[in-house]
Design a protein around this motif. Structure first.
Motif, PDB file in Angstrom:
ATOM      1  N   GLY A 158       0.819  -1.208   0.000  1.00  0.00           N
ATOM      2  CA  GLY A 158       0.000   0.000   0.000  1.00  0.00           C
ATOM      3  C   GLY A 158       0.847   1.249   0.000  1.00  0.00           C
ATOM      4  N   ASN A 159       0.471   2.199  -0.831  1.00  0.00           N
ATOM      5  CA  ASN A 159       1.161   3.478  -0.963  1.00  0.00           C
ATOM      6  C   ASN A 159       0.315   4.575  -0.332  1.00  0.00           C
ATOM      7  N   SER A 160       0.892   5.325   0.613  1.00  0.00           N
ATOM      8  CA  SER A 160       0.237   6.463   1.241  1.00  0.00           C
ATOM      9  C   SER A 160      -1.068   6.017   1.914  1.00  0.00           C
ATOM     10  N   PHE A 161      -2.213   6.553   1.512  1.00  0.00           N
ATOM     11  CA  PHE A 161      -3.511   6.111   2.028  1.00  0.00           C
ATOM     12  C   PHE A 161      -3.672   4.604   1.866  1.00  0.00           C
ATOM     13  N   GLY A 162      -3.174   4.092   0.749  1.00  0.00           N
ATOM     14  CA  GLY A 162      -3.233   2.648   0.530  1.00  0.00           C
ATOM     15  C   GLY A 162      -2.481   1.863   1.584  1.00  0.00           C
ATOM     16  N   GLY A 163      -1.509   2.506   2.244  1.00  0.00           N
ATOM     17  CA  GLY A 163      -0.806   1.843   3.333  1.00  0.00           C
ATOM     18  C   GLY A 163      -1.713   1.544   4.505  1.00  0.00           C
ATOM     19  N   MET A 164      -2.649   2.434   4.805  1.00  0.00           N
ATOM     20  CA  MET A 164      -3.618   2.164   5.869  1.00  0.00           C
ATOM     21  C   MET A 164      -4.472   0.955   5.505  1.00  0.00           C
TER      22      MET A 164
ATOM     23  N   GLY B 262       2.742 -11.383   3.485  1.00  0.00           N
ATOM     24  CA  GLY B 262       3.607 -10.268   3.856  1.00  0.00           C
ATOM     25  C   GLY B 262       2.959  -8.959   3.481  1.00  0.00           C
ATOM     26  N   ILE B 263       3.488  -7.884   4.044  1.00  0.00           N
ATOM     27  CA  ILE B 263       2.954  -6.549   3.786  1.00  0.00           C
ATOM     28  C   ILE B 263       4.095  -5.589   3.508  1.00  0.00           C
ATOM     29  N   ALA B 264       3.853  -4.676   2.570  1.00  0.00           N
ATOM     30  CA  ALA B 264       4.781  -3.574   2.314  1.00  0.00           C
ATOM     31  C   ALA B 264       4.008  -2.267   2.324  1.00  0.00           C
ATOM     32  N   THR B 265       4.613  -1.239   2.905  1.00  0.00           N
ATOM     33  CA  THR B 265       4.047   0.107   2.809  1.00  0.00           C
ATOM     34  C   THR B 265       5.086   1.009   2.153  1.00  0.00           C
ATOM     35  N   LEU B 266       4.610   1.897   1.324  1.00  0.00           N
ATOM     36  CA  LEU B 266       5.456   2.827   0.580  1.00  0.00           C
ATOM     37  C   LEU B 266       4.952   4.234   0.859  1.00  0.00           C
ATOM     38  N   ALA B 267       5.718   5.008   1.628  1.00  0.00           N
ATOM     39  CA  ALA B 267       5.252   6.317   2.081  1.00  0.00           C
ATOM     40  C   ALA B 267       3.878   6.186   2.726  1.00  0.00           C
ATOM     41  N   GLY B 268       3.725   5.147   3.538  1.00  0.00           N
ATOM     42  CA  GLY B 268       2.427   4.830   4.115  1.00  0.00           C
ATOM     43  C   GLY B 268       1.959   5.852   5.141  1.00  0.00           C
ATOM     44  N   ALA B 269       0.644   6.015   5.203  1.00  0.00           N
ATOM     45  CA  ALA B 269       0.034   6.868   6.224  1.00  0.00           C
ATOM     46  C   ALA B 269      -0.188   6.019   7.471  1.00  0.00           C
ATOM     47  N   PHE B 270       0.581   6.278   8.525  1.00  0.00           N
ATOM     48  CA  PHE B 270       0.461   5.531   9.771  1.00  0.00           C
ATOM     49  C   PHE B 270      -0.351   6.292  10.808  1.00  0.00           C
ATOM     50  N   VAL B 271      -0.527   7.582  10.629  1.00  0.00           N
ATOM     51  CA  VAL B 271      -1.386   8.391  11.495  1.00  0.00           C
ATOM     52  C   VAL B 271      -2.398   9.085  10.597  1.00  0.00           C
TER      53      VAL B 271
END
Length: 263
Positions: free
Chosen positions: A82-88, A103-112
């Motif tokens: 997930g990228n950005s919003f997709g990271g959530m 497995g999971i990958a986040t790319l510039a993920g939104a964590f807050v």
């Protein structure tokens, strides 16, 4: 939600960020394809044509995504990026779907979710090129808002892969979701046991949109995680540092494959 599917092998779900479409993630395709994975690109609900009854919150988007994955893959194991919003959304799916997720990958993920509560670096352009900004013309504001590396390559990527999604997005749907942007509960809070499958979390050192500190704070939860803070990279780190991001993705997918060989 499925916009594009390519290749064979184990499935990888790819989720883009807020206000764009799946095209922004297509530069990742060569590295993933070379690793022997099937790519399933998702277009989120603001991408036209929109449903008559689109989701009106991030939680509704997340639940619809899980339903879509289950409908398409059944009980087939998969990985998710997930990228950005997709990271959530990726974090939510990975925790809700449990052992099915490899497995999971986040790319510039939104964590807050709440933007004012994020820990962010100051806005900084590492490579400035006024000629490139002039070439951007009407899209210069959107381009310079995120570009840490101003170059012919990043401008071309923006105009071909980012701008079309921005222009086609339904502002009505985006506004509804933005008004209820947070999940009901953070995935790591709802499922506090450490996520023990291979994970990858890539951050831009100069990303003033989602930052990197909030994601790093969860490093103990992702017990098999690689956390990479990439210098000379902003919110579109994969467009500015494609070789490094590609290498990190290749390593992550190889770690998943190695785990499966041991099972």
């Amino acid at each position: 939600m499925i916009a594009h599917e390519a290749g064979t092998g184990r499935p990888l779900i790819l989720l883009h960020g807020f206000g764009v479409d799946h095209q922004i993630l297509l530069p990742l395709d060569p590295a993933i394809a070379a690793s022997g994975w099937r790519r399933i690109y998702i277009d989120l609900p603001w991408v036209r044509p929109v449903s008559d009854k689109p989701p009106s919150s991030t939680q509704e988007v997340a639940d619809a995504l899980v339903e879509e994955i289950r409908g398409h893959l059944g009980d087939e194991p998969f990985a998710v990026l997930g990228n950005s919003f997709g990271g959530m959304l990726a974090r939510y799916a990975a925790h809700v779907m449990g052992e099915q997720v490899l497995g999971i990958a986040t790319l510039a993920g939104a964590f807050v979710a709440d933007a004012p509560s994020r820990v962010l670096p100051r806005h900084q352009v590492i490579v400035a090129d006024p000629d490139i900004v002039r070439r951007a013309e009407r899209s210069a504001t959107d381009y310079t808002e995120l570009a840490v590396i101003q170059s012919a390559e990043t401008l071309r990527a923006f105009e071909e892969l980012v701008l079309p999604g921005l222009q086609r997005a339904s502002k009505r749907v985006l506004a509804k979701i933005a008004a209820s942007y947070a999940l009901d509960r953070e995935p790591e809070e709802a499922h506090p046991e450490p996520f023990d499958r291979p994970s990858l979390h890539i951050f831009g050192r100069q990303d003033q949109v989602t930052g990197f500190e909030d994601g790093l704070a969860l490093r103990n939860h992702y017990s098999r995680g690689t956390f990479a803070v990439v210098d000379a990279a902003g919110h579109n780190a994969h467009l500015e540092r494609p070789e490094l991001v590609g290498a990190l993705l290749t390593d992550w997918l190889a770690r998943i494959d190695a785990d499966l060989l041991e099972e």
